[in-house]
Each structure stands twice: as structure tokens, then as C-alpha cells.
Enzyme design. Sequence first.
Site, PDB file in Angstrom:
ATOM      1  NE  ARG A  25       0.424  17.071 -13.331  1.00  0.00           N
ATOM      2  CZ  ARG A  25       1.075  16.223 -12.539  1.00  0.00           C
ATOM      3  NH1 ARG A  25       0.800  16.194 -11.250  1.00  0.00           N
ATOM      4  NH2 ARG A  25       2.006  15.429 -13.023  1.00  0.00           N
ATOM      5  NE  ARG A  74      -3.858  -2.147   2.272  1.00  0.00           N
ATOM      6  CZ  ARG A  74      -3.644  -3.008   3.267  1.00  0.00           C
ATOM      7  NH1 ARG A  74      -2.720  -2.750   4.172  1.00  0.00           N
ATOM      8  NH2 ARG A  74      -4.354  -4.109   3.340  1.00  0.00           N
ATOM      9  CE  LYS A 131       5.380  17.463 -14.546  1.00  0.00           C
ATOM     10  NZ  LYS A 131       5.495  16.235 -15.325  1.00  0.00           N
ATOM     11  CD  GLU A 165       6.959  16.651 -22.920  1.00  0.00           C
ATOM     12  OE1 GLU A 165       6.420  17.659 -22.422  1.00  0.00           O
ATOM     13  OE2 GLU A 165       6.323  15.611 -23.201  1.00  0.00           O
ATOM     14  CG  ASN A 184      -1.769  16.941 -20.462  1.00  0.00           C
ATOM     15  OD1 ASN A 184      -0.760  16.304 -20.198  1.00  0.00           O
ATOM     16  ND2 ASN A 184      -2.848  16.925 -19.695  1.00  0.00           N
ATOM     17  CE  LYS A 202      -0.590  13.788 -15.181  1.00  0.00           C
ATOM     18  NZ  LYS A 202      -0.936  14.170 -16.563  1.00  0.00           N
ATOM     19  CG  HIS A 218       1.209  15.874 -24.114  1.00  0.00           C
ATOM     20  ND1 HIS A 218       1.979  16.994 -24.310  1.00  0.00           N
ATOM     21  CD2 HIS A 218       1.989  15.011 -23.387  1.00  0.00           C
ATOM     22  CE1 HIS A 218       3.166  16.837 -23.710  1.00  0.00           C
ATOM     23  NE2 HIS A 218       3.197  15.646 -23.150  1.00  0.00           N
ATOM     24  CG  HIS A 263       5.969  11.077 -25.457  1.00  0.00           C
ATOM     25  ND1 HIS A 263       4.602  10.946 -25.514  1.00  0.00           N
ATOM     26  CD2 HIS A 263       6.206  12.086 -24.567  1.00  0.00           C
ATOM     27  CE1 HIS A 263       4.036  11.818 -24.691  1.00  0.00           C
ATOM     28  NE2 HIS A 263       4.987  12.514 -24.114  1.00  0.00           N
ATOM     29  CG  HIS A 317      -1.584  10.855 -26.199  1.00  0.00           C
ATOM     30  ND1 HIS A 317      -2.259  11.051 -25.020  1.00  0.00           N
ATOM     31  CD2 HIS A 317      -0.272  10.835 -25.870  1.00  0.00           C
ATOM     32  CE1 HIS A 317      -1.388  11.169 -24.020  1.00  0.00           C
ATOM     33  NE2 HIS A 317      -0.180  11.043 -24.517  1.00  0.00           N
ATOM     34  CD  GLU A 320      -3.756  16.350 -16.242  1.00  0.00           C
ATOM     35  OE1 GLU A 320      -2.618  15.934 -16.012  1.00  0.00           O
ATOM     36  OE2 GLU A 320      -4.386  16.095 -17.282  1.00  0.00           O
TER      37      GLU A 320
END
Lengths: 363, 363
Positions: free
Chosen positions: A247, A125, A233, A189, A251, A147, A254, A271, A258, A243
Site C-alpha cells: 500500500r 467505539r 486504489k 493523484e 504514497n 484512512k 508524498h 496537497h 509533505h 499499509e
Amino acid sequence: MNKRKILVPLGDKSYEVTLEAGILNNISEELLKIGITKNRKILVISNEEISNLYGEKFLNNLKDNKFQAKMVLIKAGESYKNLKTLSEIYDVAFEFGLDRNSIIIALGGGIVGDVSGFAAATWLRGIEYIQIPTTLLSMVDSSVGGKTGVNHPKGKNLIGAFNQPKAVFIDPETLKSLPKREFSAGMAEVIKYGVIRDKELFKYLEIEKNKNELINLKNEYLIKIINSSIKTKSHIVSQDEHENGVRAILNYGHSFGHVIENLCGYGKFLHGEAISIGMNIAGKIAIEKGLWSKEELERQKILLESYDLPTEIPKINKEDVLTILMGDKKVRDGKMRFILPKEIGAVDIYDDVEDSLFLKFFS
Amino acid sequence: MNKRKILVPLGDKSYEVTLEAGILNNISEELLKIGITKNRKILVISNEEISNLYGEKFLNNLKDNKFQAKMVLIKAGESYKNLKTLSEIYDVAFEFGLDRNSIIIALGGGIVGDVSGFAAATWLRGIEYIQIPTTLLSMVDSSVGGKTGVNHPKGKNLIGAFNQPKAVFIDPETLKSLPKREFSAGMAEVIKYGVIRDKELFKYLEIEKNKNELINLKNEYLIKIINSSIKTKSHIVSQDEHENGVRAILNYGHSFGHVIENLCGYGKFLHGEAISIGMNIAGKIAIEKGLWSKEELERQKILLESYDLPTEIPKINKEDVLTILMGDKKVRDGKMRFILPKEIGAVDIYDDVEDSLFLKFFS
């Protein structure tokens, strides 16, 4: 000053990013500084390539300093960022006797970091972990902000957790072994931070001398841009860890990135390369909506290309574009949300973009 | 009053447990009260047995109230509480289009609750979920407090997350369909709360009339003991969400319970039955250490047995006992920690119990 420290302020989850050339060689010292005592077991997660370069030295440094450390390697590549790889890490964690007081170190790029962070989030956990990113992309993006996760067969990063690391250590020296193409992908980025929040960084990247020094991997210049990227960031993440709002601007580029990664087959574009094309598309939409100037869109295109990044939109079926966009987890209540630039250094979130407005860019 | 509400105070993760006979029949109303709007998708996770009893009515109530709901069934039994079952839930989540704004409802016992809570913790890096426990054990224990997860082939609950639900709804009516043996197993945890923190509850359970009414599943009496149990749990969890300290006392009887579950084969004893034996062992150790009185140990034994719970220690090899205890994740820095009673209503955590002190109880 060759050492930089950036605080990521998140209440009792706050941590520091330490940026220094050669820091990898003194890792034990750094761990002791942040209170990792020697009785704690350390599981280092890496991949074969990184391990061949730094693994032995890294592990020896820990063992010479009496840390009880073990390394486990995961396979490189997006297709191994899955539940099966995670399950293999759990097996090693059990065999090694990783307990609640133990710690995981991610030594590698974004995939290693994402999988390791999620393993740490879910073993017993949740145990602590440290990010040591070795690619430009992971240094400026995934290693900071918490993330973590793995892919579902139907989509990237669908399974995961927000889990902040205890610390991040970045050694720009590791970029010397990074393939040129991956360095460029990371620059996408960095340029992104310029467009969304940091006009000064954008201008810095445009200067010919800086560009040359960066491409030649001069530590001083690398530290400058990595530091600026992480500062932006950190600032954004500290305002909106999960997010729910601002936030999302991280993206930028992005959503279409994607689409491109998905529809051109993972692997055709890195990427960062897909993000570069995505930023160009987002820019074009901003022009269509009358938000941005053509001059700045052109500056973005030139800057991306000057770091060897693609900007031309590949041939993609319009219907497929819509299918992927609708399946993107950034959709909220069925509304697609796009991050569009208003000027270099400022973007906003829009949920009123007509399909026809962006579909015209696809053939 | 037939409706009870218990707050679990955890800052911005606070939530309420609502306890009411028949609440399952008005679930849509309850969801609306806590702000679940009808545009949010609901994935109900249950098992076949529970679904046969309540599933259709439950889903119809949601659909009649215009909720967009779907049910997925997982297999019952500890051996299905694993990554594979979790993976199947992710597949359904994807097909159903579960987004960040969607919600998971766990309708069932502890396994359904644990797996559902972990699925919610990890789908899209975390979506909201609601616990609707249908067994006594899960009502008084696992549905409150946010421990979620699945088993690793080598040990229970090694993979998981702390993830608090948005709300818990408990309908004592569901206990009428619970097998008698499972009801008794749940009583072990209720008695545990008496021993660790609630002398009044312990005395209440000792009274013959109450015992009879409880065994006959009278709602009023059930609500009384469930309410008391959850109040204690809530109080402890709110002091120590992540079990770094006092929360460990909730594990009274559990270390030896796990030994018994492990070594007698899962299935021979129900969890609550193993805990009952574990409480008896912990009590005996407390006597050996001069912490507790023999009279109170005897009262604990009589109370457990009066609710049809076993207290006799099965034949187990001493070495195996040690192996399991050392592998237990409650071990910290190699030290075994035991929760031992000082009096009915008060326990403490001890890490100085000699092996010989408890090994003598095993043959």
C-alpha cells in the site's frame, strides 16, 4: 453506461463505490438499496461551502424520504482538521442522540471525509459511515481505503484509525463547482495512479482530446479516469489494508510532497500541487539511481504541467528537508523509504537512498 | 502450577493473558517471549500512585535489558479520562518519536488501560499495546476484551474503539497495595461472572475458607478466581467481539450501575459498588418477571455483602432514572435492554421490561 460500481474487496469489510452523475439527487434511494433503514439516525458532516451548494437539497431528500437526518458543519481548511473539531462533532452526536445503529455521512472533500470517518470510528467505539466526496482529490484518493484521522499540532494525520466506509457515492456533477486549481490538484493523484500501476491511464491522460474534455468536466471522461483510479486504489488496498507493505506505493510523491507542504507553509501549495512536485523529485532520484529513463521522467513532467500542476522544486533548506523526512511516519526503524518509478506503470519501494542523492535537488 | 495462560481466541487478533505472581519483576523476559524486539520503542503509561510503587523498578528492568522505554503519567480519576489527557499522551508520543513499530504498555487500573488502549488505537492509525492491570477490577474486566476509550462530558466511554491488546500480563502481587475498598469493588465483577456463566465460581466464592484467603490476598486463591473470570470473559468476547449480541451479558448489573454512578455523583460509589447494587436491582426485576428464585437472589445479596459490597438502592428520583437509562448507549432503536438472571450461572437479554417494573424500586 453511466453508472459504475467498483468493489473494494476486504472480507467482511468489503464495500462498493458507486459512480454516477446526478447520484446526489437520489441519495435516499441509494441508502435504501444498501440496507440503511429509515429508523436509523443520519448525521451528515459537511462544511459551509459544500452545504451552501448541496446541503439543503441533500437534507431535504433525506427528510422527504422520512430519514431522521441532521447536518453539522465543520470549518474548512487543514488547520481545523484537529481534535477540537472532532470534539465539536461528538457534542452534536450526543445532542442528536446518535446511537450504535446510527450512521454518519461525510459530504465534502478530504478533510470532511477524514474527520467524519474518524468520528465514526470512535463514537460509541465505532458506528457505520458513508463517504460522499465532492472534490476530485477525495474522489480518487481519501474516500476509498479507510484512512481516517485528524492532525496533531506537530504533524498531519498522526491521530487516526483505519476505518472502512460502508459505501462510497461519487457524483462527478459536484466537480462543476470545484475551483479550477483544486481540480488540477486532484489530477496529480490521478496521474500518480498512471505512474504507479496504470500505463493505459497515463496514456489516456496524455491524449489532447481527453485532456480538453476533462478540463471541460465532461462526465463521461471524468467517470473514466475516476473509475480507473479507484480500481487501482481498491486493488492495492485490498492486498494491504493497513499499509504494512505494497500500500505504501500509493504514497508515491508524498514524502517530498509533505516536505514541501510543511516547509513552504500549509496553504502555499495545495496537497496535490505538492505531490506533483514530489513526483518530479522522486522521478529525478530514480534517474540518479539508474532505475528510470529520462524520457519517461520528461513525459511525467509534461503531463503534470499540462494539467496546470507545478513541478519546479521551491527553495528549501537542506537540513529542514532531512528533519521533516525523518519525522515522517513512513520512516520505519529509522530507515527512510522512497517509492521510485522503474517505468510508467511500475514503481517499487526502496530504503537504500543516500541523503546526498536527493539533497542535491534542494538549495 | 503458579503460572496460568488464557487464550483469547479472536482470529488474527488472538492473544494470551499470562497470570503469575511476580511477573512484573521479569517484564523484559516476557516481552521478548512474545516477540517484542529491543529496537522497538516502548511508551509506558501509568499514574503517579502506581508509578511510585512499581514505576522505577519496571522501567529499570526494561532499560537494563536495553529496551528504549519512557514513562508518561496521567492523572488518576474518572474526570481525567478525557480527550485532554489523550491529547497530552499524543504530545509525549510525538516527542518520544513513537513510530508504527513502537508499543504502548498500560501499567495501572482501568482508566490507565482504557486511555492507553485508545491512544494505541489512534496513534498513527494504530500501534500495538499491552495491558498490565494492577487492580482487581481491571484484571478481571477491562484489561481483556479490547474495549478502550475516554469519557465525553455528557457520558462515560462514549468515545473509544475496540482495540485488542497484543498481550495481557497480570501480577496478583500488585493487589497487596490496593486499598481494601477497591479490592471489594473488583469482587463485584468476579461475582458477576459467577451469576452470568459460572455456577462453580459462585459456589467457590461462597465458601468461608476461600473468602478468608481471598480477603487475605493469598496468590493461589486470587489466581484461581482471576483465571475463572478471564476464562468466561474470553469465551464471551471471542463469540462477539463488538457486542452485537451475547457480549451484552457482561453488562449484567451495569445499566443500573451507571444510573447510580451518574445520579449519586461519580465518586460516591466506586464502579464495582454501583454494579453490586445494579446486580441486586436486576435480580429483583428478574423476580418480578418470574424468571428467578427468591432464594438465589438472596444468595447473590449475601455473597455481595460478604465481600463488603453495598446492595441497598440509594434514594433516586424516578424520572432521572429513566433519563439516564434512555441515554445509555446500550439502548438500541429506542428499546432498553436488560440482562436478567434465570439461575445462578445463566442470564438472558430482555427488551420487554416495563418501566413500572423497575421504577418501583426507586423513591
